[in-house]
Design a protein around this motif. Structure first.
Motif, PDB file in Angstrom:
ATOM      1  N   UNK A 192      28.708  14.056   2.317  1.00  0.00           N
ATOM      2  CA  UNK A 192      27.717  14.824   1.595  1.00  0.00           C
ATOM      3  C   UNK A 192      27.760  16.305   1.834  1.00  0.00           C
ATOM      4  N   UNK A 193      28.904  16.858   2.226  1.00  0.00           N
ATOM      5  CA  UNK A 193      29.025  18.290   2.487  1.00  0.00           C
ATOM      6  C   UNK A 193      30.121  18.855   1.584  1.00  0.00           C
ATOM      7  N   UNK A 194      29.762  19.856   0.807  1.00  0.00           N
ATOM      8  CA  UNK A 194      30.690  20.491  -0.122  1.00  0.00           C
ATOM      9  C   UNK A 194      30.705  21.988   0.155  1.00  0.00           C
ATOM     10  N   UNK A 195      31.822  22.627  -0.171  1.00  0.00           N
ATOM     11  CA  UNK A 195      31.980  24.054   0.069  1.00  0.00           C
ATOM     12  C   UNK A 195      32.480  24.716  -1.197  1.00  0.00           C
ATOM     13  N   UNK A 196      31.783  25.768  -1.614  1.00  0.00           N
ATOM     14  CA  UNK A 196      32.209  26.542  -2.768  1.00  0.00           C
ATOM     15  C   UNK A 196      33.308  27.512  -2.347  1.00  0.00           C
ATOM     16  N   UNK A 204      31.188  26.032  -9.739  1.00  0.00           N
ATOM     17  CA  UNK A 204      29.878  25.601  -9.260  1.00  0.00           C
ATOM     18  C   UNK A 204      29.383  24.388 -10.027  1.00  0.00           C
ATOM     19  N   UNK A 205      29.561  24.384 -11.326  1.00  0.00           N
ATOM     20  CA  UNK A 205      29.119  23.239 -12.130  1.00  0.00           C
ATOM     21  C   UNK A 205      29.897  21.977 -11.775  1.00  0.00           C
ATOM     22  N   UNK A 206      31.197  22.106 -11.553  1.00  0.00           N
ATOM     23  CA  UNK A 206      32.000  20.934 -11.175  1.00  0.00           C
ATOM     24  C   UNK A 206      31.588  20.388  -9.818  1.00  0.00           C
ATOM     25  N   UNK A 207      31.327  21.288  -8.852  1.00  0.00           N
ATOM     26  CA  UNK A 207      30.911  20.846  -7.520  1.00  0.00           C
ATOM     27  C   UNK A 207      29.557  20.163  -7.565  1.00  0.00           C
ATOM     28  N   UNK A 208      28.620  20.716  -8.319  1.00  0.00           N
ATOM     29  CA  UNK A 208      27.298  20.095  -8.431  1.00  0.00           C
ATOM     30  C   UNK A 208      27.382  18.745  -9.117  1.00  0.00           C
TER      31      UNK A 208
END
Length: 373
Positions: A192-196, A204-208
């Motif tokens: 559950x940890x992502x980094x931009x 940002x939209x793809x990561x979200x």
């Protein structure tokens, strides 16, 4: 977890998410931080509620922060709201998107490489010739010789000194490297940890989208709705030439996602940012347009600011709540939280004073009630 013991009663109705899907706005100033209010939103959304004779399992939360790292939110949530973010991530209730480390502080591997280079011992600076200095530092290795050992005849031992060079293992190919790094990337996303790593809104939209899908795909029963919290996304206006219209378009796209019920945006509303100078600077205009547009789109606007009269010993600041009288989907006549909205009070807003204590607890009181106790 009993959220009522962590959330002040006066702000409990406003921290609780509206029944209908909507956008929410929270603004703060430099002297009045809104971190305590964001943690109360987390506490209410991640807690289980019982209403109308049934159990409400709460919401999933995707927290995106551009100004504060995960360690800060982990400590703040534990101290102020009694939340264990690590456990919530393992339970697929929470996903954190780090917009600070990859964009502002750089990649973690690069920092480790610079640290290892800094710790590497430097060669002594002498007046020797480079070739002689090389010989002094790295003497040539002698090949291993066989010398007779003291003992029975026929027994031999290798000479003292460095042994003969051995064969080095083969360097991994690009396929091997990719296979070794892929599990690490998947493991970071599975926790559950992502980094931009880019300022592009498409990234940002793809990561979200990936974070929201990972939370909703693990629900066995009826899927929970997701609350998306965007903490200080106006940093993108400073670090890049992102127009405010592009960001508000992204908000509407997130709001139209089937599994997303609410989007809470935290923006800065300091007077120098909202009062353009003469001549007006592009950053001031972008910040003013962003705050104004999001405020008009939001169902509820909450403002945290310092006292107009200055600093007080028993008051940390003022929190103001304004509800939109007419929503996009209704005429503003529906009941909310078991009470009918007062038409005379709608749109005027309510103000409370608050005091943040050293242990993380917060006391919210009306004007004249006093902050002691």
């Amino acid at each position: 977890m009993n959220s009522s013991s962590r959330i002040p009663p006066l702000v409990q109705p406003y921290v609780k998410l509206p029944r209908d899907d909507s956008l929410l706005l929270l603004t703060s100033t430099l002297g009045a931080s809104a971190n305590w209010l964001l943690t109360r939103f987390l506490c209410d959304a991640l807690s289980n509620h019982t209403q109308d004779g049934g159990a409400d399992e709460g919401h999933n939360v995707v927290l995106v922060s551009w100004m504060r790292d995960y360690d800060f939110w982990k400590q703040e949530a534990r101290k102020g709201a009694g939340l264990d973010l690590e456990r919530l991530k393992r339970e697929k209730r929470l996903a954190f998107v780090d917009g600070l480390s990859g964009l502002v502080m750089g990649d973690g591997t690069g920092a480790q490489t610079q640290q290892s280079q800094a710790q590497r011992p430097q060669q002594p600076q002498t007046g020797l010739h480079p070739a002689r200095l090389t010989k002094e530092i790295d003497p040539p290795q002698r090949p291993g010789q066989i010398l007779p050992a003291r003992g029975p005849p026929g027994r031999t031992l290798p000479a003292r000194g460095p042994s003969a060079p051995t064969a080095q293992p083969a360097r991994p190919t690009s396929n091997t490297i990719a296979s070794s790094t892929t599990p690490q990337t998947r493991a970071s996303q599975s926790t559950g940890h992502y980094t931009l790593t880019s300022l592009d809104l498409a990234h940002l939209r793809t990561t979200l989208t990936s974070a929201i899908s990972a939370l909703t795909s693990t629900t066995t029963s009826a899927p929970r709705k997701t609350l998306v919290i965007l903490d200080t996304p106006d940093v993108l206006l400073t670090l890049s030439s992102t127009p405010s219209a592009a960001f508000t378009s992204l908000l509407l796209q997130l709001h139209n996602t089937p599994t997303v019920s609410h989007v809470l945006t935290h923006l800065h509303a300091d007077t120098p940012l909202l009062s353009p100078s003469s001549p007006a600077q592009p950053l001031e205009i972008s910040q003013f347009n962003l705050v104004t547009k999001v405020a008009h789109m939001s169902r509820r606007v909450m403002e945290v600011r310092v006292l107009d009269t200055g600093v007080a010993r028993d008051v940390s600041g003022v929190v103001r709540v304004t509800e939109q009288s007419v929503g996009w989907e209704g005429l503003g006549l529906e009941e909310e939280d078991g009470r009918q909205r007062d038409a005379n009070d709608s749109g005027k807003g309510k103000e409370f004073l608050y005091r943040v204590k050293g242990d993380g607890s917060v006391k919210v009181f009306e004007r004249g009630a006093g902050g002691e106790g």
